[in-house]
Write an enzyme that holds these catalytic residues in place. Structure first.
Site, PDB file in Angstrom:
ATOM      1  N   HIS B  62       0.790  -0.624  -0.475  1.00 43.91           N
ATOM      2  CA  HIS B  62      -0.533   0.189  -0.217  1.00 43.91           C
ATOM      3  C   HIS B  62       0.985   1.232   0.109  1.00 43.91           C
ATOM      4  O   HIS B  62       1.915   1.391   0.254  1.00 43.91           O
ATOM      5  CB  HIS B  62      -1.220  -0.009   1.318  1.00 43.91           C
ATOM      6  N   HIS B  64       1.917   4.049   1.912  1.00 44.12           N
ATOM      7  CA  HIS B  64       1.968   5.127   2.878  1.00 44.12           C
ATOM      8  C   HIS B  64       3.157   4.660   2.804  1.00 44.12           C
ATOM      9  O   HIS B  64       3.664   4.033   2.966  1.00 44.12           O
ATOM     10  CB  HIS B  64       0.953   4.569   4.314  1.00 44.12           C
ATOM     11  N   ASP B  66       6.006   4.621   4.805  1.00 44.86           N
ATOM     12  CA  ASP B  66       6.918   3.738   5.423  1.00 44.86           C
ATOM     13  C   ASP B  66       7.073   1.952   5.001  1.00 44.86           C
ATOM     14  O   ASP B  66       7.739   1.554   5.558  1.00 44.86           O
ATOM     15  CB  ASP B  66       6.419   3.845   7.657  1.00 44.86           C
ATOM     16  N   HIS B  67       5.959   2.189   3.849  1.00 52.48           N
ATOM     17  CA  HIS B  67       6.257   1.119   2.618  1.00 52.48           C
ATOM     18  C   HIS B  67       7.226   1.690   1.744  1.00 52.48           C
ATOM     19  O   HIS B  67       7.379   0.758   0.820  1.00 52.48           O
ATOM     20  CB  HIS B  67       4.941   0.641   2.803  1.00 52.48           C
ATOM     21  N   HIS B 142      -8.056  -1.829   5.455  1.00 49.69           N
ATOM     22  CA  HIS B 142      -7.504  -0.614   6.021  1.00 49.69           C
ATOM     23  C   HIS B 142      -7.545   0.996   5.952  1.00 49.69           C
ATOM     24  O   HIS B 142      -8.161   1.425   4.995  1.00 49.69           O
ATOM     25  CB  HIS B 142      -5.929  -1.041   5.858  1.00 49.69           C
ATOM     26  N   ASP B 212      -0.356  -4.002   5.684  1.00 49.80           N
ATOM     27  CA  ASP B 212      -1.223  -3.102   7.121  1.00 49.80           C
ATOM     28  C   ASP B 212      -2.319  -3.479   6.750  1.00 49.80           C
ATOM     29  O   ASP B 212      -3.358  -3.634   5.453  1.00 49.80           O
ATOM     30  CB  ASP B 212      -1.111  -1.870   7.160  1.00 49.80           C
ATOM     31  N   HIS B 270       5.791  -5.670  12.944  1.00 48.73           N
ATOM     32  CA  HIS B 270       5.231  -4.046  12.261  1.00 48.73           C
ATOM     33  C   HIS B 270       5.055  -3.367  13.370  1.00 48.73           C
ATOM     34  O   HIS B 270       3.603  -3.002  13.281  1.00 48.73           O
ATOM     35  CB  HIS B 270       4.268  -4.361  11.308  1.00 48.73           C
TER      36      HIS B 270
END
Lengths: 313, 313
Positions: B62, B64, B66-67, B142, B212, B270
């Site tokens: 996804h 976001h 942080d990914h 999510h 997530d 995570h």
């Protein structure tokens, strides 16, 4: 009274297992000024125990990925850590849109505001000032607009020599005048010159940051006599052709700039990942042939610049 | 015959000094499949001595930060390392523009092509296939579209038991037929059933990646009986409210999913940066109350899944 550089990353475009991408922190009286923000900067900040909340100003030299890809994660982490204070970013104009793009697409709303200050890529100009510090940006020569930065401490107040205040019963108003440079006129007796009643002044400390750039003597006036110069040294002599082709500098050229600018200390970094750690000593030797007081950057290097007084003739 | 997971990052949104942001590598017969690409992934790849040239496929769960914030630096490094082979990226549609934006603004031209494969966020679908492996994406729950991935080994050829080929002088054509499941018919003599002449088949190994995501039982059919499940466990029981508010899962919920799906092994990761390393054991205990065969992710964890034969009745 700290004026102290920490190097977080010292590799050029490719990180190595020893060296992260470019990021420096200058601690000026416990305010932390971040310079460039390569990928992994937030992790390096943690490793070096630098508190995120102390960083309010970020200076970006140019918009190549290896100098900015840590910015997005850092801004995101500031938000997750409930930052509310404004963050000031000094960079070339297109990054403003880039940050907005990132927030809109991958983040959502931030709790704090980003104040963007565009750099003029064509001339030297003052970009920041507070009670302790002035920061100037000046043009470097690279494949895209690139700016160097000079951090200069403001002149500090003079200190009155021990014993004088009591001996002459100097008033608070007079103390301030003397600290500002006035001579002291006692009620009875001869004038005491300022140089006699005060300690010699502290020299204004300074740090100059020059990367990415080709060898370019036109930066010399901007960094003259700096206490500390960081200059890129991407290549060794044997790859000077490549330095010229990519508008980077060799270690020797960094030494030449330091020597011609009369700086006190030189740190070289931004090493090409082609050089193994044991080969980087060669870059040091080549730079030192031009400027003896040179040292190698490494990740985690802390270099304090101590206050020192100017001699009076 | 390797089928081996390496965890490069196991923190949630904020990295810690111990844990980098999400990135996994699945080694399938020495092809390396990268899953998510948090900031610092290229540095973690180097630390774990994974050759960049072995990575041709990147799966992004996804969008976001942080990914994905490690993706831009990695793509740039691929280019600097003179990659020419196509790179395949499987991600939600908007990242295609994001990558283009990054290259245009901070990179210049790449020497290699990026083939972008958009994920369908609404249903399970096969997104990749080669001789050894199939990869499926399926929807997670999510705050933005998020996909889990299932990596399933293809059925392997049957092996003929030692001695049979020579004893019966089996021809090359017959060998292939037997490997494909046929019984063996000697010129003289009774039919030898395939089960007798071959070793029991290897089970198809599988790895499921779920982050997530909130607790969501609708993923169970997609990951049923996987050999290994990685499931996010951002929070401990005491912060279940927060898990629900942010559409993340608790460690206990990860254990419940593993138990209901009948997987063989669970790795949780995570973790919220609020938990110190010594507190993360509590998450392990909570997950294990639901599913005993649980372990904690850590950066650098290598988890091989060994080939094993299916029992025949």
């Amino acid at each position: 009274m700290r004026f102290e550089l920490t190097i977080l990353g010292s590799s050029s475009a490719l990180p190595t297992s020893q060296r992260n991408l470019t990021a420096h922190v200058l601690n000026v009286y416990e305010r932390f000024f971040l310079i460039d923000c390569g990928e992994g900067t937030q992790i390096q900040l943690r490793r070096n125990k630098i508190k995120f909340g102390r960083i309010n100003h970020i200076f970006i030299s140019h918009l190549h990925g290896d100098h900015i890809y840590g910015l997005f994660g850092l801004l995101s982490s500031f938000n997750l850590l409930d930052r509310t204070e404004d963050l000031h970013i000094y960079a070339h104009e297109p990054l403003k849109k880039g940050i907005r793009y990132m927030i809109r697409n991958y983040e959502g709303r931030f709790n704090y505001s980003i104040r963007f200050h565009p750099l003029d890529p064509h001339q030297q100009h003052k970009i920041y000032e507070d009670l302790r510090l002035s920061v100037y940006a000046f043009p470097l020569r690279h494949s895209i607009p690139s700016s160097g930065f000079l951090f200069v401490e403001k002149p500090r107040e003079l200190n009155i020599r021990k014993g004088y205040v009591k001996k002459y019963n100097i008033s608070v108003r007079q103390i301030q005048q003397i600290k500002n440079g006035a001579d002291f006129v006692p009620e009875n007796g001869p004038v005491i010159p300022n140089e006699q009643i005060t300690e010699p002044p502290y020299r204004q400390r300074s740090y100059a940051f020059c990367t990415d750039t080709a060898y370019d003597e036109s930066v010399i006036p901007y960094i003259r006599q700096a206490d500390l110069l960081y200059h890129e040294a991407t290549f060794a002599d044997e790859h000077q052709d490549q330095a010229e082709a990519t508008l980077h500098a060799t270690a020797r050229q960094a030494g030449k700039i330091a020597q011609k600018a009369g700086v006190k200390q030189l740190i070289i970094g931004h090493f090409s990942a082609r050089y193994k750690e044991e080969q980087i000593n060669r870059l040091l030797e080549e730079a030192r042939e031009e400027f003896a007081s040179t040292q190698l950057a490494y990740d985690g290097l802390v270099h304090p610049i101590y206050p020192y007084r100017v001699g009076r003739d």
